[in-house]
Design an enzyme around this catalytic site. Structure first.
Site, PDB file in Angstrom:
ATOM      1  N   TYR A 155       0.848  -1.205   0.000  1.00 13.63           N
ATOM      2  CA  TYR A 155       0.000   0.000   0.000  1.00 13.63           C
ATOM      3  C   TYR A 155       0.879   1.249   0.000  1.00 13.63           C
ATOM      4  O   TYR A 155       0.497   2.297  -0.503  1.00 13.63           O
ATOM      5  CB  TYR A 155      -0.940  -0.029   1.205  1.00 13.63           C
ATOM      6  CG  TYR A 155      -2.155   0.857   1.044  1.00 13.63           C
ATOM      7  CD1 TYR A 155      -3.031   0.684  -0.030  1.00 13.63           C
ATOM      8  CD2 TYR A 155      -2.437   1.863   1.962  1.00 13.63           C
ATOM      9  CE1 TYR A 155      -4.149   1.490  -0.179  1.00 13.63           C
ATOM     10  CE2 TYR A 155      -3.550   2.670   1.818  1.00 13.63           C
ATOM     11  CZ  TYR A 155      -4.401   2.485   0.753  1.00 13.63           C
ATOM     12  OH  TYR A 155      -5.497   3.289   0.608  1.00 13.63           O
ATOM     13  N   LYS A 162      -2.976   8.535   2.864  1.00 15.32           N
ATOM     14  CA  LYS A 162      -4.197   8.387   3.664  1.00 15.32           C
ATOM     15  C   LYS A 162      -3.985   8.904   5.095  1.00 15.32           C
ATOM     16  O   LYS A 162      -4.907   9.438   5.715  1.00 15.32           O
ATOM     17  CB  LYS A 162      -4.662   6.930   3.687  1.00 15.32           C
ATOM     18  CG  LYS A 162      -5.174   6.406   2.346  1.00 15.32           C
ATOM     19  CD  LYS A 162      -6.404   7.151   1.872  1.00 15.32           C
ATOM     20  CE  LYS A 162      -7.028   6.467   0.650  1.00 15.32           C
ATOM     21  NZ  LYS A 162      -8.154   7.232   0.084  1.00 15.32           N
TER      22      LYS A 162
END
Length: 265
Positions: A155, A162
């Protein structure tokens, strides 16, 4: 009468019928909201326009969130069409495929800047631009993921973006609180979206999630849509700066080993 009857909602980041933004759009339509949809780039137009027709959406606009001029133009069009808005949904994220398939330390400078600008700063830019036409009591929300607070293999820079998005949510909530405008984030479990397809090893992670999560189920775009309705409605009037997990409880699990692997010991 729906929970969002008479409210004007703008949804940024619709890509196709697998998008979390589509789950939110459908839920908002069901609850009576007047919907506006924005998408990124001409390539997505042919997918988004038919979806807009399905929910009788008359306001469909392209927006490059990396351009202040493009955002200002969209605000002007929204003002002419809606007057004021009550709900702003940010479902926008991007990182290059290379950044999501190799070690994090190999992230390029340009890849880092792109991911942070598109996935995090765009929330700040959109909120700032739309603030003059937001009604008191308006709701702003964005979409995040567990990779912001814990390591999720591959990720990578999106997790960092994020994390920045979640911090931005809290600072915006502080800024806008006096105007009775709330800002929250939904942290959804893994969903098979266009964005997820670019993350290395996603298929294995998707299966692992259902094995480990307390509810033993993956989540759907409909689940997220229903939670978004709550955050958009007057039922969440004094909830702001929060990260709402819609992930079957996955984020609460410390040791990620399935029950069947420890039975009999």
């Amino acid at each position: 009468m729906g929970l969002l009857e008479g409210k004007n909602a703008l949804i940024f980041g619709l890509a196709n019928d697998k998008s979390i933004a589509w789950g939110i759009t459908q839920a908002f339509k069901r609850e009576g909201a007047n919907i506006g949809i924005s998408y990124a780039g001409e390539v997505l137009e042919r997918r988004v326009k038919p979806l807009a027709e399905q929910v009788e959406c008359k306001w469909v606009e392209e927006c490059d969130v990396t351009s202040d001029e493009a955002i200002a133009a969209v605000v002007e069009k929204a003002t002419k069409h809606f007057g004021k808005i009550d709900i702003l949904v940010h479902s926008v994220a991007f990182a290059g495929r290379d950044e999501l398939s190799r070690p994090f330390h190999e992230t390029s400078r340009e890849g880092f800047k792109n991911a942070l600008e598109i996935s995090a700063f765009s929330l700040v830019a959109l909120t700032h631009a739309f603030l003059p036409i937001m009604n008191p009591g308006a709701s702003v929300m964005c979409l995040t993921y567990f990779g912001s607070v814990k390591v999720v293999p591959f990720y990578n820079v999106m997790g960092v973006a994020k994390a920045a998005l979640e911090a931005s949510t809290r600072y915006l909530a502080y800024d806008l609180g006096p105007q009775k405008i709330r800002v929250n984030a939904i942290s959804a479990g893994p969903i098979r979206t266009l964005a997820a397809a670019g993350v290395g090893g996603f298929r294995d992670m998707y299966k692992h999630f259902a094995d480990i999560a307390p509810m033993r189920e993956n989540v759907t775009i409909e689940d997220v849509g229903n939670s978004a309705v709550f955050l958009a409605s007057d039922m969440s009037t004094h909830i702001t700066g929060e990260i709402l997990y819609v992930d079957s409880g996955f984020n609460t699990v410390g040791v990620q080993i399935s029950e069947k692997d420890v039975k009999g010991e």
